[in-house]
Design an enzyme around this catalytic site. Structure first.
Site, PDB file in Angstrom:
ATOM      1  N   HIS A 211       0.587  -0.908  -0.608  1.00 30.01           N
ATOM      2  CA  HIS A 211      -0.443   0.135  -0.144  1.00 30.01           C
ATOM      3  C   HIS A 211       0.863   1.246   0.431  1.00 30.01           C
ATOM      4  O   HIS A 211       0.596   2.508  -0.002  1.00 30.01           O
ATOM      5  CB  HIS A 211      -0.927  -0.238   1.137  1.00 30.01           C
ATOM      6  CG  HIS A 211      -0.104   1.000   1.977  1.00 30.01           C
ATOM      7  ND1 HIS A 211       0.553  -0.775   3.333  1.00 30.01           N
ATOM      8  CD2 HIS A 211      -0.328   1.571   2.891  1.00 30.01           C
ATOM      9  CE1 HIS A 211       0.748   0.011   4.545  1.00 30.01           C
ATOM     10  NE2 HIS A 211       0.639   1.114   4.144  1.00 30.01           N
TER      11      HIS A 211
HETATM   12  C1  UD1 Z   1      -1.640   5.581   5.555  1.00 33.94           C
HETATM   13  C2  UD1 Z   1      -0.890   6.045   6.454  1.00 33.94           C
HETATM   14  C3  UD1 Z   1       0.210   5.055   6.089  1.00 33.94           C
HETATM   15  C4  UD1 Z   1      -0.904   3.390   6.578  1.00 33.94           C
HETATM   16  C5  UD1 Z   1      -2.085   3.430   6.072  1.00 33.94           C
HETATM   17  C6  UD1 Z   1      -2.824   1.579   6.618  1.00 33.94           C
HETATM   18  C7  UD1 Z   1      -0.526   8.557   6.521  1.00 33.94           C
HETATM   19  C8  UD1 Z   1       0.410   9.301   5.501  1.00 33.94           C
HETATM   20  N1  UD1 Z   1      -0.200   7.250   5.513  1.00 33.94           N
HETATM   21  O1  UD1 Z   1      -1.503   5.575   4.148  1.00 33.94           O
HETATM   22  O2  UD1 Z   1       2.021   4.954   6.537  1.00 33.94           O
HETATM   23  O3  UD1 Z   1       0.895   2.755   6.922  1.00 33.94           O
HETATM   24  O4  UD1 Z   1      -2.589   4.395   5.883  1.00 33.94           O
HETATM   25  O5  UD1 Z   1      -3.308   1.865   5.577  1.00 33.94           O
HETATM   26  O6  UD1 Z   1      -0.735   9.062   7.277  1.00 33.94           O
HETATM   27  N2  UD1 Z   1      -8.963   4.467   1.783  1.00 33.94           N
HETATM   28  C9  UD1 Z   1     -10.709   4.505   1.254  1.00 33.94           C
HETATM   29  N3  UD1 Z   1     -11.547   3.762   3.157  1.00 33.94           N
HETATM   30  C10 UD1 Z   1     -10.577   4.655   3.807  1.00 33.94           C
HETATM   31  C11 UD1 Z   1      -8.761   5.109   3.887  1.00 33.94           C
HETATM   32  C12 UD1 Z   1      -8.740   5.476   2.973  1.00 33.94           C
HETATM   33  O7  UD1 Z   1     -11.133   3.951   0.783  1.00 33.94           O
HETATM   34  O8  UD1 Z   1     -11.030   3.791   5.554  1.00 33.94           O
HETATM   35  C13 UD1 Z   1      -8.919   5.112  -0.010  1.00 33.94           C
HETATM   36  C14 UD1 Z   1      -9.072   6.792  -0.083  1.00 33.94           C
HETATM   37  O9  UD1 Z   1      -8.872   6.688  -1.713  1.00 33.94           O
HETATM   38  C15 UD1 Z   1      -7.969   7.101   0.488  1.00 33.94           C
HETATM   39  C16 UD1 Z   1      -6.085   6.044   0.032  1.00 33.94           C
HETATM   40  O10 UD1 Z   1      -6.858   5.131   0.339  1.00 33.94           O
HETATM   41  O11 UD1 Z   1      -7.609   8.387  -0.616  1.00 33.94           O
HETATM   42  C17 UD1 Z   1      -5.487   6.701   1.115  1.00 33.94           C
HETATM   43  O12 UD1 Z   1      -5.771   6.842   2.594  1.00 33.94           O
HETATM   44  P1  UD1 Z   1      -5.320   7.532   3.313  1.00 33.94           P
HETATM   45  O13 UD1 Z   1      -5.240   7.925   4.570  1.00 33.94           O
HETATM   46  O14 UD1 Z   1      -4.844   9.109   2.462  1.00 33.94           O
HETATM   47  O15 UD1 Z   1      -3.374   6.968   3.288  1.00 33.94           O
HETATM   48  P2  UD1 Z   1      -2.883   5.324   3.076  1.00 33.94           P
HETATM   49  O16 UD1 Z   1      -2.867   4.642   2.007  1.00 33.94           O
HETATM   50  O17 UD1 Z   1      -4.309   4.481   3.718  1.00 33.94           O
END
Ligand code: UD1
Length: 365
Positions: A211
């Site tokens: 991820h």
């Molecule tokens: C975040 C953390 C990362 C951690 C990871 C675990 C930061 C900078 N990154 O990354 O360190 O290892 O979480 O998962 O804080 N999304 C959903 N549903 C959710 C959450 C996210 O669909 O419940 C999708 C959204 O499209 C979003 C993307 O996932 O844009 C990324 O989510 P985001 O919280 O920005 O960062 P992660 O890649 O999850």
């Protein structure tokens, strides 16, 4: 005669999936100690049932007292929104200290808000460094550690990193690994999960998670990783619970026949799969630690790790992020699996040591 002293209110902040298994043992221990009153704040950085709600239930965490419901956005927007929404909650609760965990945007956002309002900040999992400042998590770690008042660390390398950065040693306590507290607490129950039969797994298998933005946001790079995994899947089928970020970039054409894409799993199901797997291929931080404790080979698909103890003492091998690098690392691990040692204080009692450190920190302020 003086009456009983009021419990010290500790605001515990979580936001994203990997935070919850670190917070759960701490919140439980705080709740069982009359000295403390834990108050849980969920920033809502992760909000899907499969990324958040399910983890709260399985880890036995109380519903958060506050949910800031920030959701997904760019780094600046997400971090800023968390700060804006956390500030009034902090003022309303007026705690004795704020605990932040790990390295996600919620960690740095709430640490900044608390510190500027002069609340003591406690950072769980302090001092880890990948020395790669292109990782958003590395920036979050450095900033959070620089302003924290009590830094609780999981491994020796973190002590050395903080020392080199000039953090006063009096602020740093090696307490061990709260995530491993959760692992030991839930392992027996996890072993009873029916996930193996639900997925129709009948023999040896491997587990994949990817991820990190550097691995999954560029489709060509992700395709190269998938080609390497396809090669490895000649040895056994691979099961790959796909993070929402990765799902958006994964093209069906890139996925080999023996790689099974599945929805994100709950904590107990994932623990069960790790326990029964022949090997794990990942770019996660926490999984490098969990596989070390479970004694399962872990190939980390990254150029660096902020958790070197998992390589020096554990089952982790850095495989890099190229097809050739990953395939040759796998050949080596397959021929010569590492013999693991569980790192110091990864023993299921990190919460007790964290509470002792917190108690003595608050007493001596
Ligand atoms: C975040 C953390 C990362 C951690 C990871 C675990 C930061 C900078 N990154 O990354 O360190 O290892 O979480 O998962 O804080 N999304 C959903 N549903 C959710 C959450 C996210 O669909 O419940 C999708 C959204 O499209 C979003 C993307 O996932 O844009 C990324 O989510 P985001 O919280 O920005 O960062 P992660 O890649 O999850």
């Amino acid at each position: 005669m003086a009456g009983p002293e009021a419990a010290l209110k500790i605001l515990c902040v979580g936001g994203a999936r990997p935070n919850f298994m670190k917070l759960a043992p701490l919140v439980r221990a705080l709740g069982q100690d009359a000295l403390f009153e834990p108050v849980l704040v969920h920033t809502g950085q992760h909000y899907d049932e499969k990324m958040s709600g399910q983890f709260f239930r399985e880890l036995g965490m109380p519903a958060p007292a506050h949910n800031l419901e920030v959701g997904s956005a760019s780094h600046a927007q997400q971090t800023g929104e968390i700060m804006k929404r956390f500030e009034p909650v902090l003022i309303e609760e007026n705690p004795a200290a704020v605990v932040v965990v790990g390295d996600v945007n919620s960690t740095v956002a709430c640490a900044l808000v608390a510190k500027k309002l002069l609340y003591p900040v406690v950072h769980v999992e302090a001092g880890l460094r990948s020395f790669d400042r292109s990782m958003p998590e590395e920036i979050n770690r450095i900033v959070t550690d620089a302003i924290s008042d009590l830094l609780l660390v999981t491994e020796e390398s973190a002590m050395a990193n903080l020392y080199k950065e000039g953090i006063p040693q009096a602020r740093v306590v090696h307490v061990g690994n709260l995530m491993i507290d959760s692992l030991y607490f839930h392992l027996e129950k996890a072993k009873n999960s029916d996930v193996i039969s639900r997925l129709g797994i009948t023999g040896a298998f491997g587990l994949v998670t990817l991820h990190r933005p550097a691995n999954v946001d560029d489709p060509e790079h992700l395709a190269e990783l998938m080609r390497a995994l396809d090669w490895i899947s000649q040895d056994f089928p691979l099961y790959f619970p796909v993070h929402p970020r990765t799902r958006a970039h994964l093209k069906n054409g890139n996925v080999g026949e023996r790689i099974h894409l599945i929805d994100p799993l709950g904590y107990l199901d994932f623990l069960c799969l790790m326990f029964h797997s022949s090997a794990v291929f990942t770019d996660s931080g926490g999984i490098q630690e969990e596989t070390t404790v479970l004694g399962r080979p872990c190939l980390t698909l990254r150029e660096n790790t902020e958790r070197p103890v998992t390589i020096e003492q554990g089952t982790n091998t850095l495989a890099g992020t190229t097809y050739d690098g990953i395939v040759s690392a796998w050949k080596q691990v397959r021929a010569n699996p590492k013999i693991a040692r569980v790192p110091q204080m990864w023993d299921g009692h990190a919460a007790d040591r964290s509470l002792a450190a917190l108690g003595s920190f608050l007493k001596n302020r």
